[in-house]
Design a protein around this motif. Structure first.
Motif, short mmCIF file in Angstrom:
data_model
loop_
_atom_site.label_atom_id
_atom_site.label_comp_id
_atom_site.label_asym_id
_atom_site.label_seq_id
_atom_site.Cartn_x
_atom_site.Cartn_y
_atom_site.Cartn_z
N HIS A 1 39.39 33.98 44.45
CA HIS A 1 39.40 32.78 43.61
C HIS A 1 39.18 33.16 42.15
N ALA A 2 39.86 32.48 41.27
CA ALA A 2 39.82 32.80 39.83
C ALA A 2 38.67 32.07 39.14
N PHE A 3 37.45 32.56 39.36
CA PHE A 3 36.30 31.94 38.70
C PHE A 3 36.04 32.54 37.32
N GLY A 4 36.50 33.77 37.12
CA GLY A 4 36.31 34.40 35.82
C GLY A 4 34.88 34.81 35.54
N VAL A 5 34.08 34.98 36.59
CA VAL A 5 32.70 35.43 36.43
C VAL A 5 32.46 36.57 37.41
N SER A 6 31.31 37.23 37.27
CA SER A 6 31.01 38.38 38.11
C SER A 6 30.51 37.96 39.49
N ALA A 7 30.51 38.92 40.41
CA ALA A 7 29.99 38.66 41.75
C ALA A 7 28.50 38.30 41.69
N ALA A 8 27.78 38.89 40.72
CA ALA A 8 26.36 38.59 40.58
C ALA A 8 26.15 37.12 40.22
N THR A 9 27.01 36.59 39.35
CA THR A 9 26.92 35.17 38.97
C THR A 9 27.21 34.28 40.17
N ILE A 10 28.23 34.66 40.96
CA ILE A 10 28.56 33.88 42.16
C ILE A 10 27.39 33.92 43.15
N ARG A 11 26.73 35.09 43.25
CA ARG A 11 25.57 35.19 44.15
C ARG A 11 24.46 34.23 43.72
N ASN A 12 24.27 34.10 42.41
CA ASN A 12 23.27 33.15 41.91
C ASN A 12 23.65 31.71 42.30
N ASP A 13 24.93 31.40 42.14
CA ASP A 13 25.40 30.06 42.53
C ASP A 13 25.19 29.83 44.03
N MET A 14 25.46 30.86 44.81
CA MET A 14 25.29 30.74 46.25
C MET A 14 23.82 30.57 46.62
N ALA A 15 22.93 31.23 45.88
CA ALA A 15 21.50 31.08 46.14
C ALA A 15 21.05 29.64 45.91
#
Length: 340
Positions: free
Chosen positions: A33-47
């Motif tokens: 998916h084209a979120f344009g952010v890092s995996a670390a940022t996505i992990r924060n969102d998932m948390a």
């Protein structure tokens, strides 16, 4: 409070998990998916999503799956339903348009929904309490056997064979047919049943017993109400998703066989802005369907009671496609029944 990006991450997790049946990790989301952010940022969102109990870890891994609450938020965030393709709409019109009567129309409808959604499909028979008798027909099958046909203005056709006990000729049958139409045509089913159950003067005293037998048969047909009955198709679809259920699907099948359970659930489901009602997981616990999702929409003829059609399946379901299919078929049914 979940941010807009957090909702987009939730949507990605739902879509990927429905497609793959595999827990979804941050790296997969970044790749697909084209979120344009890092995996670390996505992990924060998932948390944060996990804190809100919208996703959960099924076991010790980096992947997450949606919870019932997460599916609910996903469904509620659908601002529009993806329309069916031109080919799918044509298939609906062609397949259902070949139906010769209400029974065949509903049988075809439930099979079509099962094919379009890959779920178990159910259609509730309309209640025709306010329908009126359009015509009564008597067809001789043998000298002492007659097929009684009662046709309503809603397209309902009730057929039953009457054993007369003595032969009757075509002329007498024609006279009886005319007498019954005088009594029943234009009346509601309840009124027709009452008229046919009363004192009906015989056209010929010799055929009083024949008249009584036919009148009794037609009265019973007029009393038939099928609004408390479901037509079901696609049980094999439910079996194929057995691994999506924590335990045996036997309880789900038993609840579906107890049609009163689904009819009660249908009656309590409220439609959204799309004209579609969705009940997910634990919301169905009072009905013994805590591991399922139910999607339903209504169809009706003007002046008639509303009926429902829909699908039953695991919470891991393609909600967008299923909701669009259920809505499209319900609209077609309403239009078709309204024209007849």
């Amino acid at each position: 409070m979940v941010s807009d990006r957090g909702l987009a991450v939730l949507r990605a997790i739902v879509q990927d998990y429905v497609a793959s049946r595999e827990p979804v990790g941050s790296k997969t989301i970044v790749e697909r998916h084209a979120f344009g952010v890092s995996a670390a940022t996505i992990r924060n969102d998932m948390a944060l999503l996990e804190e809100e109990e919208l996703i959960a870890a099924p076991h010790t891994s980096s992947g997450r799956i949606p919870t019932d609450k997460g599916y609910r938020v996903f469904v509620d965030q659908l601002s529009e339903l993806r329309p069916l393709s031109q080919a799918q709409r044509h298939a609906i019109e062609t397949f259902l348009g070949e139906s010769s009567d209400l029974d065949e129309l509903l049988a075809r409808t439930v099979r079509l929904i099962a094919q379009l959604t890959n779920q178990l499909a159910v259609v509730q028979y309309p209640s025709f309490a306010s329908s009126r008798v359009r015509h009564v027909e008597l067809v001789a099958l043998a000298p002492d056997r007659v097929l009684c046909i009662l046709i309503t203005d809603s397209g309902q056709v009730e057929q039953r064979v009457a054993e007369l006990g003595s032969p009757v000729d075509e002329q007498t049958l024609a006279s009886l047919r005319a007498r019954f139409n005088e009594l029943a045509a234009g009346r509601t089913l309840a009124e027709a049943a009452q008229a046919l159950s009363g004192e009906v003067p015989a056209v010929d005293p010799r055929h009083a017993q024949v008249l009584h037998t036919l009148a009794t048969t037609l009265a019973e047909q007029a009393r038939v109400q099928r609004g408390d009955r479901l037509v079901v198709a696609g049980a094999a679809n439910l079996v194929r998703t057995e691994q999506d259920f924590a335990g045996s699907i036997l309880g789900v099948i038993e609840a579906i066989e107890e049609q009163v359970v689904l009819l009660k659930l249908f009656g309590e489901m409220a439609s959204d802005q799309h004209g579609v009602a969705v009940s997910i997981g634990r919301e169905n616990a009072p009905f013994g369907l805590a591991e399922t999702s139910v999607i339903a929409s209504s169809f009706a003829v003007a002046g008639r009671d509303v009926s429902r059609l829909g699908v039953v399946g695991p919470t891991r379901m393609d909600y967008t496609t299923s909701m669009a299919a259920v809505r499209a078929v319900a609209r077609y049914l309403s239009r078709t029944l309204g024209e007849h």
